[in-house]
Write an enzyme that holds these catalytic residues in place. Sequence first.
Site, PDB file in Angstrom:
ATOM      1  N   ASP A 156     -25.542  42.285   9.484  1.00 15.02           N
ATOM      2  CA  ASP A 156     -26.833  42.270  10.178  1.00 15.02           C
ATOM      3  C   ASP A 156     -26.955  43.352  11.254  1.00 15.02           C
ATOM      4  O   ASP A 156     -28.023  43.558  11.788  1.00 15.02           O
ATOM      5  CB  ASP A 156     -27.072  40.882  10.793  1.00 15.02           C
ATOM      6  N   HIS A 189     -24.896  41.676  18.091  1.00 16.05           N
ATOM      7  CA  HIS A 189     -25.969  42.605  17.718  1.00 16.05           C
ATOM      8  C   HIS A 189     -27.348  42.153  18.180  1.00 16.05           C
ATOM      9  O   HIS A 189     -28.334  42.860  17.939  1.00 16.05           O
ATOM     10  CB  HIS A 189     -25.935  42.870  16.208  1.00 16.05           C
TER      11      HIS A 189
END
Length: 934
Positions: free
Chosen positions: A116, A358
């Site tokens: 991701d 992230h």
Amino acid sequence: MKRSSIIIILFLSDPGLRVFLPVVLNFCTHSRTAVFIYVESAFLFKWWKEQPRLVRSKFRKLINNGQLELISGAWSMNDEATTHYQSIIDQFTYGLKAIDAVFGPRGRPKVGWQIDSFGHSKQMASIFSQLGFDGIFLGRIDYQDKKIRFETKTAEMLWRASDSLGQKSEIFTHILYNGYDAPKDICFEEFCDFREFFDFPQNLWENLIENVENQLKIYKTNNVILTMGYDFSYRQAEVLFRKLDTLIKYGKALQRNGSQYNLMYSTPSCYLKAVHESTTKLNIMWPKKFDDFFPYASLPTRYWTGFYTSRPALKRFERIGNNFLQVCKQLYVLARLNNTYRTNLATLQEAMGVMQHHDAVTGTEQQHVADDYAKLLTEGLNKCSPIAMTSLNTLSSTKSNGSKQSTIPYTSCFLRNISQCKLTEEAENFIATIYNPLSRVIDYYVRVPVTKGHYVVVSPNGDELQAQLIPIHPHVLNAPGRKSKATLDLVFVATELPPLGFKTFYVTKRSKPKLSRNHRQSEIEQKTFVKFSRINGYLNKIIINQKAVPIRQEFYYYKSASKPKEPSGAYLFNPAHNTPIKIAERVKNKFYIGEVVKEIHQTFNTWISQIIRIYPKENFVEFNWSVGPLPSTNRTRHSTEVISRFVSSLHTNATFYTDSNGREMMKRIINWRPSWKLHVTQPTSGNYYPVTTKILIRDPKKDLEVAVLTDRAQGGTSLHNGHIELMLHRNCLKDDKLGVGEILNEFAFDKPLVVRGSHYLVAGSYLTPSNESIASIEKDIAQRKHLEAWTFLSKTNYDYTSYKELYNMEYSGLKRALPKNVHILTLEPWGNKKILLRLEHIFEKHEDLILSRPVEINLEDLFAAFKLIYIRETTLGGNQWLDENKRRDFNVVGKISNRKNLSNRRNVNSKFIINLDPLQIRTFVIWIKSLKTK
Ligand SMILES: *[C@@H]1O[C@H](CO)[C@@H](O)[C@H](O)[C@H]1NC(C)=O
Ligand SMILES: *[C@@H]1O[C@H](CO)[C@@H](O)[C@H](O)[C@H]1NC(C)=O
Ligand SMILES: *[C@@H]1O[C@H](CO)[C@@H](O)[C@H](O)[C@H]1NC(C)=O
Ligand SMILES: *[C@@H]1O[C@H](CO)[C@@H](O)[C@H](O)[C@H]1NC(C)=O
Ligand SMILES: *[C@@H]1O[C@H](CO)[C@@H](O)[C@H](O)[C@H]1NC(C)=O
Ligand SMILES: *[C@@H]1O[C@H](CO)[C@@H](O)[C@H](O)[C@H]1NC(C)=O
């Protein structure tokens, strides 16, 4: 028909694992038993802590029999653009250690799962190879790159992750076909309508086979991955597994009727095993990759280059977190603290692990989540303070007067960035203890806010130092939320700070200047000069490292695009125009020229100011910028994305360089990608790259390099000849609809956020060999800024003489400094009488004539506080002995062995002599024995 293995990989991207499947199977055998993978250790252990014994033992069983595979193993799935390698390595170490402690070797991750993160860095791939992993799986790469790779069967490759480390840094890399989503129409989640399919498995099967056939055109072997999951999935895991069981059973029945498809549950490791077997059998030569996967675009209008800068204050705070974490770990080891403080340390380690996520340091979270991250980090810092305080008290105590000593309250003033610190503003006498976390001797400019008066600073050897008072810039004085009486900054040089050691400086405030004592006059020849235009006040020339560099520095802002174009948001950078708007035609400058530092206070408008600093002993120019409050909503209605632009006369041929997570440099060329042909849709944001610590340009004719070092991650580029541009701050008044669901418009103290930070500009010759290469100058500064000497402040009632009698004012953790090209990347407590030591060579091959050479270090008799008994090398994560690690080698063509050993026998030496090649990192567990203190 081809015979293919279809492998279903199940994963969970949010916490809430609830199913346990009892059937036993062997690792990677064709089986109908459900398997599962788990990625982020932070979530795993959050859940684990709450589980009763029975559930824990079932979970362990699943791990032992291979049904549950832990992958990656880091505390979080970190971002790869805005993170620093030191923090990435730390959070892997922490997560892998936790896994090892609870699950042992059967729980040890072997593959990287970065599905991701918004683009992928070369340094991250290098870290994965050094962790001893077999391969990595990636979700998000540029849509154009992906299309080309899918068309040319190059979605799997061997990534050469480091030019300096060479072939052993290569890692097998797989680009997932469908991200991490379940195949289209084969979703069994609550949010998909799957019932209808279920009465007709043959329809479902046909869909699935279509997907598989598409994948077989893309990947080189007959193994195909079908990921089964998505965000917020597995809320009804039992249902999902039952449906999959039925589908797999149907596939088996078809096999009995002659079908060539073998559908089964699997994991990334088992997939790699199968691909590896095919590699050997079919003699496959995998394509190689040498560059990285930045920037990431998901569509022609969606360049994910805004997050390189989003939430600049949080990005800086994360760096401060790392700085203090390293200081804290080192002091813990040096003072030989016992286990009492382990959970204190863990609080900061875990907070830093979470920060690497992230959707954390990237700034791509909602405001309340960002606030929570800042809170976690604050708690971590607070928990580490007692560690630092206890350690420093231990290290500064002199046994002879022990009983008379009172505890010194060593504190940190975290708001010195806005010249606010109650202690130094109010105390008549205070001490500043400056700790140096580097393994070499450094000088450090100490800066503390004070009120009007006369200050005397005395060094440990009794010398009175030059101390300069400089007015605080009005923009800072009036910063929202600032609560301080200070109007001045007191600046002095802490010279020759010992490696992993400290010096204590004694500061006294007087109402009248003291006449008697003479300052020890420092005779330093000024090396760096700055010149300003008489017409508009802009900087126009720098003289530095014997080079005159015509250069301007200006502030601009981009306005965000608006409908029908997509707007900028937390992720995306989408300017309305490729030419940004200049902030001011004229600049007001005020000059403060002193012996310690020369400052030029610039005011551009009501919300941008800057202080340019030059120090006699330093060969860089500091640009300390303050940006905000950004003009907000009502007046402007558009987003504001502020940049600092350096405009030089260099001919740079559309080329510039940016760092990969603070380590190797990457060559960037405007409107060009090294491994595929770029169709340019976004001439500005499509040329933005992550700058974790450094961006530079070069002119071969002039033999001149100009580099700018940053104090946090920022987006940067060089859009025109001789330019360097860095984005400092941004607000985005529309959501970019990629998941945040909020506009990005940060407030603090009821005003749009003000952010302050620094750029450090270096310039010099890069082609002419000299005794101090420009690369070594840059690395020296980058290290001193990344692991900045830490300022501990304490009030004291002793006068200087008594203080000096009672306490050590100087301490060195190392008996000798290490060479300039070696860095102690990690020094951390590792259990009873054990420490973890990570050493790195900080130069790439060919960066410096001398410093790029291999280097040898003798650890024997190096540490002041303990003796080394035994040493053993591990993989980068510290969770496996290096000589026991075997990686799958996918470079099979023309080779016999298909496993490669990371360990380098030549370098294993029982006598504590360590060799390091350029950019090599080596990790050791060391058994130690405390030395008797004097
Ligand atoms: C296998 O073939 C038999 C005989 O043709 C048929 O009755 C059966 O339905 C087939 N099985 C599947 C799962 O299609
Ligand atoms: C650990 O050290 C502290 C002092 O730093 C001491 O008070 C404590 O008793 C020690 N604990 C153990 C278990 O030795
Ligand atoms: C500290 O110890 C030294 C030597 O043992 C002694 O000379 C000195 O007077 C002591 N200082 C104080 C403040 O007690
Ligand atoms: C924007 O305008 C609205 C209505 O005119 C007003 O209520 C609000 O306070 C304004 N906000 C700002 C930030 O000026
Ligand atoms: C400029 O860059 C291009 C492409 O990278 C290269 O082919 C060319 O030789 C360079 N020109 C100069 C003068 O360095
Ligand atoms: C100063 O530092 C604190 C803590 O790191 C941070 O929260 C704040 O945003 C910073 N202030 C400025 C103006 O950059």
